[in-house]
Design a protein around this motif. Structure first.
Motif, PDB file in Angstrom:
ATOM      1  N   GLU A 101      21.439 -48.962 -29.329  1.00  0.00           N
ATOM      2  CA  GLU A 101      23.027 -48.471 -28.430  1.00  0.00           C
ATOM      3  C   GLU A 101      24.144 -48.942 -29.841  1.00  0.00           C
ATOM      4  O   GLU A 101      24.051 -50.095 -30.564  1.00  0.00           O
ATOM      5  CB  GLU A 101      23.602 -49.802 -27.564  1.00  0.00           C
ATOM      6  N   ASN A 103      27.794 -50.213 -30.871  1.00  0.00           N
ATOM      7  CA  ASN A 103      29.547 -50.634 -30.580  1.00  0.00           C
ATOM      8  C   ASN A 103      29.717 -51.389 -29.234  1.00  0.00           C
ATOM      9  O   ASN A 103      30.532 -51.144 -28.753  1.00  0.00           O
ATOM     10  CB  ASN A 103      30.687 -50.446 -31.526  1.00  0.00           C
ATOM     11  N   HIS A 104      28.388 -51.667 -28.911  1.00  0.00           N
ATOM     12  CA  HIS A 104      28.610 -51.422 -27.357  1.00  0.00           C
ATOM     13  C   HIS A 104      28.224 -50.194 -26.218  1.00  0.00           C
ATOM     14  O   HIS A 104      29.314 -50.664 -24.682  1.00  0.00           O
ATOM     15  CB  HIS A 104      30.237 -52.806 -26.583  1.00  0.00           C
ATOM     16  N   HIS A 105      28.647 -49.443 -26.815  1.00  0.00           N
ATOM     17  CA  HIS A 105      28.747 -47.749 -26.771  1.00  0.00           C
ATOM     18  C   HIS A 105      28.491 -47.006 -26.611  1.00  0.00           C
ATOM     19  O   HIS A 105      26.804 -46.566 -26.395  1.00  0.00           O
ATOM     20  CB  HIS A 105      30.555 -47.454 -25.897  1.00  0.00           C
ATOM     21  N   ALA A 106      28.396 -46.886 -27.956  1.00  0.00           N
ATOM     22  CA  ALA A 106      27.457 -45.195 -28.133  1.00  0.00           C
ATOM     23  C   ALA A 106      26.183 -45.879 -28.137  1.00  0.00           C
ATOM     24  O   ALA A 106      26.479 -46.409 -28.648  1.00  0.00           O
ATOM     25  CB  ALA A 106      28.433 -44.365 -29.212  1.00  0.00           C
TER      26      ALA A 106
END
Ligand SMILES: Cc1cc2nc3c(=O)[nH]c(=O)nc-3n(C[C@H](O)[C@H](O)[C@H](O)COP(=O)(O)OP(=O)(O)OC[C@H]3O[C@@H](n4cnc5c(N)ncnc54)[C@H](O)[C@@H]3O)c2cc1C
Length: 338
Positions: A101, A103-106
């Protein structure tokens, strides 16, 4: 970010990660190199770019920044994907792959992972004065350089007295920008040639010995309150943007939240003789790898990289065999520009 499955995701673009990307390229592997900061080079770039490194085989002393430039150049010879400003915020192991993961998203998928995170993610040292967080939210205070192609006729201030601040100021001057360089002392701790360039440039104004005592938004600009270090008198400076160059600190905080975090040992992850951590398929190199007798040196990182890459291949493709010696490699096929 691409949805493909990478052979190896390398986390961290310090000397270990950069060399891992190159070596994996020699083995024609599909790699993604993920770096949390805006620049490659790890501790060397962040902490000692001007220092001459004496303990690397074959170099009778090489300045840190030159070593990073060579590693970067070498990594770019091969096909590889590099993602800057991208922090690995989690790693999960599924049945056959790793989900990494960013930056906490992609999330990107990988058959194996090499951790080259040193002693953790670097984050900038923050300015602690009234108005700083409001100025940052308004985009008037930043901790890294903005996209300079988007800035026309802007006045910048840079604060700090070490390499980070001087590198930022020099980059701005090289792009023809006006720079006010603020520092609490009259002397700077930075590469002499960089200082000479700044001193000889009409674009630089030295604002010393002053410290910032407050920041206020004013009609889309930033009003900087400056306190004189000798007589405490206060004056102001109006600029379009302030860039703080106080350097970086390393922290394991993000890594501590990874779901499939391998066992730690001393300041890194416990590795075996194959550079494998306690999670199969997850390898560690450089300062991130730890075992009895380990030396946290660049040369150790370089030695660990081929072991980790070759063992990663063995992990996800046991029939592939190898490695071959680099003399047997056809650079026309492997290097991007022959
Ligand atoms: C002042 C000083 C002087 C030194 N002098 C020498 C010397 O003369 N000779 C020598 O051999 N060694 C020296 N060292 C040690 C050497 O710098 C380290 O051994 C080397 O930098 C380790 O390289 P690395 O790639 O493993 O880690 P690092 O250089 O620490 O790089 C790790 C990279 O990973 C990134 N990262 C961390 N976490 C994440 C995450 N979650 N997601 C994405 N990216 C992440 C970081 O931002 C960083 O760029 C010195 C160290 C210091 C501090």
């Amino acid at each position: 970010m691409a949805k493909d499955v990478f052979d190896i995701v390398i986390i961290g673009a310090g000397p270990a990660g950069l060399f891992a990307q190159f070596y994996a390229g020699l083995r024609e592997l599909k790699t993604a190199l993920i770096e949390s900061t805006a620049r490659v080079g790890g501790q060397i770039t962040a902490l000692y770019p001007e220092k001459t490194i004496l303990d690397l085989a074959a170099f009778i002393g090489i300045p840190g920044r030159d070593l990073v430039a060579k590693l970067d150049q070498q990594a770019q010879l091969v096909n590889g994907n590099t993602f800057l400003n991208s922090e690995v915020t989690d790693i999960k192991k599924t049945a056959s792959e790793f989900s990494v993961e960013i930056n906490h998203h992609a999330a990107i998928q990988a058959k194996s992972v090499i951790i080259a995170t040193g002693h953790g993610s670097f984050s900038p040292r923050k300015i602690d004065v009234p108005g700083a967080s409001e100025a940052q939210q308004a985009g008037l205070l930043a901790y890294t350089l903005p996209d300079l192609s988007q800035t026309k006729n802007q006045q910048f201030a840079v604060v700090g007295g070490g390499n980070t601040a001087i590198d930022y100021a020099l980059e701005l001057v090289n792009h023809g920008k006006q720079v006010h360089l603020i520092h609490r002392r009259d002397n700077f701790r930075a590469l002499e040639s960089s200082m000479t360039k700044l001193e000889n440039s009409d674009l630089t104004t030295f604002v010393t010995p002053k410290k910032i005592s407050g920041l206020t938004k004013q009609a889309g600009k930033l009003l900087i309150q400056l306190q004189d270090m000798h007589d405490d008198s206060v004056n102001t400076l109006l600029v379009d943007q302030l860039i703080a160059g106080y350097g970086f600190t390393a922290s394991f905080e993000t890594i501590d939240h990874w779901q499939d975090k391998p066992q730690q040992y001393q300041q890194g992850f416990l590795t075996d003789t194959a550079q494998m951590t306690t999670t199969p398929g997850l390898f560690a190199v450089g300062d991130a790898a730890s075992h009895l007798g380990k030396s946290d040196l660049i040369i150790s990182a370089f030695g660990e990289v081929p072991i980790a890459v070759n063992q990663a291949v063995r992990y996800f493709d046991p029939d592939r065999g190898g490695p071959q010696h680099s003399t047997a490699i056809n650079t026309k096929e492997i290097f991007k520009h022959g």
